[in-house]
Motif scaffolding. Structure first.
Motif, PDB file in Angstrom:
ATOM      1  N   LYS A 124       2.728   6.914   5.096  1.00 49.76           N
ATOM      2  CA  LYS A 124       1.866   5.949   4.424  1.00 49.76           C
ATOM      3  C   LYS A 124       2.273   4.570   4.908  1.00 49.76           C
ATOM      4  O   LYS A 124       3.450   4.211   4.877  1.00 49.76           O
ATOM      5  CB  LYS A 124       1.998   6.025   2.897  1.00 49.76           C
ATOM      6  CG  LYS A 124       1.042   5.067   2.187  1.00 49.76           C
ATOM      7  CD  LYS A 124      -0.397   5.500   2.378  1.00 49.76           C
ATOM      8  CE  LYS A 124      -1.392   4.439   1.917  1.00 49.76           C
ATOM      9  NZ  LYS A 124      -1.523   3.342   2.915  1.00 49.76           N
ATOM     10  N   LYS A 173       0.438   3.205  -3.038  1.00 52.22           N
ATOM     11  CA  LYS A 173      -0.787   3.981  -3.256  1.00 52.22           C
ATOM     12  C   LYS A 173      -0.509   5.472  -3.399  1.00 52.22           C
ATOM     13  O   LYS A 173      -1.346   6.206  -3.924  1.00 52.22           O
ATOM     14  CB  LYS A 173      -1.777   3.737  -2.119  1.00 52.22           C
ATOM     15  CG  LYS A 173      -2.385   2.345  -2.128  1.00 52.22           C
ATOM     16  CD  LYS A 173      -3.285   2.121  -0.914  1.00 52.22           C
ATOM     17  CE  LYS A 173      -3.825   0.697  -0.892  1.00 52.22           C
ATOM     18  NZ  LYS A 173      -4.600   0.412   0.349  1.00 52.22           N
ATOM     19  N   ILE A 211      -2.357  -1.332  -5.781  1.00 50.85           N
ATOM     20  CA  ILE A 211      -2.082  -1.491  -4.352  1.00 50.85           C
ATOM     21  C   ILE A 211      -0.678  -2.080  -4.124  1.00 50.85           C
ATOM     22  O   ILE A 211      -0.402  -2.680  -3.090  1.00 50.85           O
ATOM     23  CB  ILE A 211      -3.156  -2.353  -3.678  1.00 50.85           C
ATOM     24  CG1 ILE A 211      -3.246  -3.736  -4.329  1.00 50.85           C
ATOM     25  CG2 ILE A 211      -4.507  -1.647  -3.704  1.00 50.85           C
ATOM     26  CD1 ILE A 211      -4.183  -4.706  -3.592  1.00 50.85           C
ATOM     27  N   SER A 250      -5.870   3.282   4.349  1.00 48.26           N
ATOM     28  CA  SER A 250      -5.281   2.304   3.432  1.00 48.26           C
ATOM     29  C   SER A 250      -6.297   1.254   2.998  1.00 48.26           C
ATOM     30  O   SER A 250      -6.088   0.044   3.132  1.00 48.26           O
ATOM     31  CB  SER A 250      -4.062   1.620   4.064  1.00 48.26           C
ATOM     32  OG  SER A 250      -3.237   1.063   3.061  1.00 48.26           O
ATOM     33  N   CYS A 251      -7.379   1.740   2.421  1.00 43.63           N
ATOM     34  CA  CYS A 251      -8.433   0.857   1.922  1.00 43.63           C
ATOM     35  C   CYS A 251      -8.095   0.402   0.498  1.00 43.63           C
ATOM     36  O   CYS A 251      -8.003   1.216  -0.421  1.00 43.63           O
ATOM     37  CB  CYS A 251      -9.779   1.577   1.939  1.00 43.63           C
ATOM     38  SG  CYS A 251     -11.123   0.579   1.272  1.00 43.63           S
ATOM     39  N   ASN A 252      -7.935  -0.875   0.326  1.00 42.26           N
ATOM     40  CA  ASN A 252      -7.626  -1.429  -0.997  1.00 42.26           C
ATOM     41  C   ASN A 252      -8.829  -1.377  -1.929  1.00 42.26           C
ATOM     42  O   ASN A 252      -8.720  -1.000  -3.102  1.00 42.26           O
ATOM     43  CB  ASN A 252      -7.169  -2.882  -0.878  1.00 42.26           C
ATOM     44  CG  ASN A 252      -5.837  -3.036  -0.184  1.00 42.26           C
ATOM     45  OD1 ASN A 252      -5.020  -2.122  -0.190  1.00 42.26           O
ATOM     46  ND2 ASN A 252      -5.626  -4.184   0.427  1.00 42.26           N
ATOM     47  N   GLY A 293       2.048   0.362   4.758  1.00 43.59           N
ATOM     48  CA  GLY A 293       1.941  -0.616   3.686  1.00 43.59           C
ATOM     49  C   GLY A 293       2.113  -2.032   4.190  1.00 43.59           C
ATOM     50  O   GLY A 293       2.986  -2.296   5.029  1.00 43.59           O
ATOM     51  N   SER A 323       0.795  -1.228   0.000  1.00 46.77           N
ATOM     52  CA  SER A 323       0.000   0.000   0.000  1.00 46.77           C
ATOM     53  C   SER A 323       0.825   1.276   0.000  1.00 46.77           C
ATOM     54  O   SER A 323       0.279   2.355  -0.252  1.00 46.77           O
ATOM     55  CB  SER A 323      -0.947  -0.003   1.198  1.00 46.77           C
ATOM     56  OG  SER A 323      -1.953  -0.987   1.033  1.00 46.77           O
ATOM     57  N   ASP A 324       2.130   1.193   0.263  1.00 49.05           N
ATOM     58  CA  ASP A 324       2.956   2.395   0.136  1.00 49.05           C
ATOM     59  C   ASP A 324       2.931   2.907  -1.299  1.00 49.05           C
ATOM     60  O   ASP A 324       3.105   4.107  -1.548  1.00 49.05           O
ATOM     61  CB  ASP A 324       4.400   2.107   0.564  1.00 49.05           C
ATOM     62  CG  ASP A 324       4.561   2.114   2.072  1.00 49.05           C
ATOM     63  OD1 ASP A 324       3.547   2.272   2.773  1.00 49.05           O
ATOM     64  OD2 ASP A 324       5.698   1.948   2.552  1.00 49.05           O
ATOM     65  N   ASN A 334      -9.458  -5.915   1.984  1.00 46.54           N
ATOM     66  CA  ASN A 334      -8.623  -5.108   2.866  1.00 46.54           C
ATOM     67  C   ASN A 334      -8.024  -5.990   3.953  1.00 46.54           C
ATOM     68  O   ASN A 334      -8.521  -7.096   4.217  1.00 46.54           O
ATOM     69  CB  ASN A 334      -9.465  -4.002   3.513  1.00 46.54           C
ATOM     70  CG  ASN A 334     -10.117  -3.114   2.481  1.00 46.54           C
ATOM     71  OD1 ASN A 334      -9.496  -2.727   1.490  1.00 46.54           O
ATOM     72  ND2 ASN A 334     -11.401  -2.810   2.679  1.00 46.54           N
TER      73      ASN A 334
END
Length: 550
Positions: free
Chosen positions: A497, A312, A419, A364-366, A499, A309-310, A345
C-alpha cells in the motif's frame, strides 16, 4: 549522619584501673550507651571513647573536638564519609595500652559502604595530653592504619566488561541499528539515575536506546576498591578493601542481521530523514530497525507521523465490516467536498467510469474512499484500529510510539482520518504491524527484546474473510496499482500500500512518503520525511530492501 547510620557501638570493655590499691570504675551514660571510664585525671582511653562514640553517631564535628587538631580532623572525617560513600560506621573500642606518649586505644571498625558491602578492619588511635586534657592525636592513620602523613583514602569503581546488544542468533549488533542500540558515553544526571549510580561510580553509562533502557543488565554491578593514595594522587594506591562486581549480561533482540543489513542498505543513499521497520508476521518479531541518518532519533519506533493513504488498510477494514465489497462500483472523482472542505487526490487524478472499490484502493483514490464516510460511525475507525493494536500501549522491550486514532468529532474529522490525515498518527513500527496483521490475519504485538516483555498485548484475529480480502487488495496494489512499477520483477507473495501524507501549513503542503507491504512471512514499512510520493519515492526504497534480502 542520616537514618542510615549504623547502630551505636557497644560499650568499650576494660577493667577498672587500680588507684592506691583500690579498683575504682565510673559508669558514664552517654546517649543511652554505657561507657566504662576511669576515675583518674590522666585515665587512658576516655578521649578515645568519646571520639569513637561521636564518629559512630555521625557527629563528626563533636568527634573532631576530641582531637588535638579539630580543623584537620573534621576535614579528614568528612572526606572519609563523603568520598568513600559511607552509609554507616561503628567503632568497637578495645582496652588502651601503653603510657605517656605511647598510649593508644585499639578499635575494630565496621564500615557499611553504600552499594559496596561491609568493610571491617582493625586500627588504633594515639592519645596525647594538651593543656591538661586528654585528646586523640589526629593523623591520617586514625582513618586507616596504612595511611601515612599526606595520604588519603579514595573509593575506586571498577566496571565489569559491558554486555552486548545482540541479534536473535547471538551476534553482536555493534555497528548496526545504532538508533535502536543507542550509545554509551559520559554519564549524565539522568543516565546515572537510571543506572542507580553516581558520578564517582561510573565513567560511562547507556545514554539512549537499548543501552539506556537495559543499562543495569548490560553494565552489571560495579566492583569497588578502597585505596590509600598519596595527597597528590600520583602512583598506584595501596589496596585496603575490594568488593568484586560483575554480572554484566548481554541483551538479546529479535533483530535478524541479514534483514537488518538489507534495511540499512535500502536507506543508505537517501538524503531525507527516513525509517524502515520489518516484522515477521507469524510471530510479531521485529527483525529490522533502520533509520536515516543511522544515529540519532529512532524514527522507526518512536516517530509520530500522519500515515497518509497507508492508513486506508484500516479504513478499508472498517468499510468491509459494513458490507462494502471489493467489486462494488465506486467513482473516483477529482474532488470530494465535506461541509465546504475540499479533498482531492494526488495530482487530482481520476479513475475511469466503471471503477470498483478495489480499483480505488489499488490506485489510492482519496475521494472515492471518503465518499463512503456515511457508512462509518464516529467510532468506527477508532474501533477497527484496535483490531490492529493501534492506540494500545505496547511492551516491546524498547521505547515506542504505538499510534493514535481518536474517535471522530465531526464529518470533516472522519473524512481526514479515513485517508490517514487529521488527528491520526502512527510510527513506522505501527504501520509495519498493520501490514503484518493483514498478512497473517492476526494482530501480534511486535517485540524487540523478548526477555524484557512482561505484558505483551494479546493476539487478536481479524475476521478471516476480511483478512483475505485485505490481502487480495494489497496484492492488487502490486499487480496493477500504485506499487506495480516499484516492485516489478520481485518474486514471492507480494502485497503493498502506497501512502503520501500531507503535513505543515505550506500551500501546497509538504508530504511524507510511505510504503508498507508484505513478502511471504515478512512485513515492512518505509517512511521518508518530506520524501514526496509513496509510490514514486518510497516504492523504490522498498524494492531495494526486498532485493537486498536475496
Amino acid at each position: 549522619m542520616t537514618s542510615e547510620t549504623y547502630p551505636h557501638p557497644r560499650p568499650a570493655r576494660r577493667r577498672g584501673r587500680t588507684v592506691l590499691g583500690i579498683t575504682v570504675a565510673l559508669a558514664a551514660v552517654v546517649g543511652g550507651i554505657v561507657y566504662v571510664v576511669n576515675d583518674s585525671a590522666d585515665a587512658n582511653g576516655a578521649a578515645a571513647d568519646a571520639f569513637l562514640e561521636k564518629w559512630s553517631q555521625g557527629d563528626l564535628q563533636a568527634a573532631a573536638e576530641h582531637t588535638d587538631d579539630p580543623t584537620a580532623a573534621l576535614k579528614g572525617l568528612t572526606r572519609y564519609q563523603t568520598e568513600l560513600r559511607v552509609g554507616g560506621f561503628k567503632a568497637d573500642a578495645g582496652s588502651p595500652t601503653g603510657e605517656g606518649e605511647t598510649r593508644t586505644t585499639p578499635f575494630e571498625a565496621e564500615v557499611v559502604l553504600k552499594d559496596a558491602g561491609k568493610w571491617t578492619y582493625s586500627s588504633r588511635v594515639k592519645l596525647v595530653e594538651k593543656d591538661g586534657e586528654q585528646l586523640v592525636h589526629w593523623e591520617p592513620a586514625v582513618l586507616h592504619p596504612k595511611a601515612g602523613a599526606g595520604d588519603r583514602l579514595v573509593r575506586v569503581t571498577r566496571l565489569p566488561e559491558r554486555g552486548q546488544v545482540e541479534t536473535s542468533d547471538g551476534k553482536s549488533l555493534d555497528g548496526h541499528a545504532p538508533s535502536l542500540v543507542g550509545v554509551v558515553g559520559e554519564p549524565t544526571e539522568q543516565g546515572l539515575s537510571n543506572a542507580g549510580l553516581n558520578g564517582a561510580e561510573a565513567s560511562e553509562v547507556g545514554l539512549s536506546g537499548l543501552q539506556y533502557r537495559h543499562q543495569k543488565k548490560l553494565a552489571g554491578k560495579p566492583g569497588t576498591a578502597i585505596e590509600v593514595v598519596s595527597g597528590d594522587g600520583d602512583g598506584p594506591g595501596k589496596l585496603v578493601y575490594q568488593a568484586d562486581g560483575g554480572g554484566a549480561k548481554s541483551v538479546s533482540t529479535t533483530i535478524d542481521l541479514p534483514t537488518q543489513k538489507a534495511a540499512e542498505g535500502a536507506l543508505a543513499d537517501l538524503e531525507e530523514n527516513a525509517a524502515l521497520v520489518a516484522i515477521r508476521p507469524s510471530t510479531g518479531e521485529v527483525v529490522a530497525v533502520a533509520d536515516n541518518p543511522p544515529s540519532g532519533a529512532n524514527r522507526a519506533l518512536t516517530g509520530r507521523y500522519p500515515p497518509g493513504s497507508d492508513f486506508k488498510v484500516v479504513s478499508t477494514a472498517a468499510l468491509l465490516q459494513t458490507g462494502v465489497a471489493p467489486e462494488d462500483p465506486l467513482a473516483c472523482e477529482k474532488y470530494e467536498s465535506v461541509n465546504g472542505q475540499r479533498f482531492e487526490n494526488q495530482d487530482t487524478f481520476t479513475l475511469p467510469s466503471g471503477s470498483t472499490f478495489a480499483d480505488n484502493f489499488a490506485q489510492s483514490c482519496n475521494t472515492g474512499l471518503i465518499s463512503l464516510r456515511d457508512r462509518l460511525s464516529n467510532s468506527a475507525l477508532h474501533d477497527t484500529a484496535e483490531l490492529f493494536g493501534i492506540g494500545a500501549t505496547w511492551d516491546v522491550g524498547a521505547a515506542t510510539f504505538d499510534g493514535q486514532v481518536p474517535v471522530n468529532a465531526s464529518e470533516n474529522d472522519k473524512a481526514a482520518s479515513m485517508i490517514g490525515q487529521g488527528r491520526v498518527q502512527a510510527s513506522p513500527l505501527v504501520m509495519a504491524s498493520v501490514a503484518a496483521t493483514v498478512r497473517s490475519g492476526t494482530f501480534r504485538q511486535p517485540v524487540v527484546v523478548p526477555s524484557a516483555v512482561k505484558d505483551r498485548r494479546p493476539e487478536r484475529a481479524l475476521d478471516s474473510g476480511i483478512a483475505e480480502q485485505l490481502r487480495d487488495l494489497m496484492r492488487k496494489v502490486v499487480s496493477e496499482g500504485s506499487g506495480q512499477e516499484a516492485l516489478a520483477g520481485i518474486s514471492g507473495d507480494l502485497g503493498a500500500k502506497t501512502g503520501t501524507a500531507e503535513y505543515g501549513e505550506e500551500d501546497p503542503p509538504r508530504t511524507h512518503a510511505w510504503f508498507i507491504g508484505f513478502k511471504d512471512d515478512l512485513a515492512y514499512a518505509i517512511m521518508a520525511e518530506d520524501g514526496g510520493s509513496g509510490g514514486a519515492d518510497a516504492g523504490p526504497v522498498a524494492a531495494k530492501f526486498l532485493k537486498g534480502l536475496a
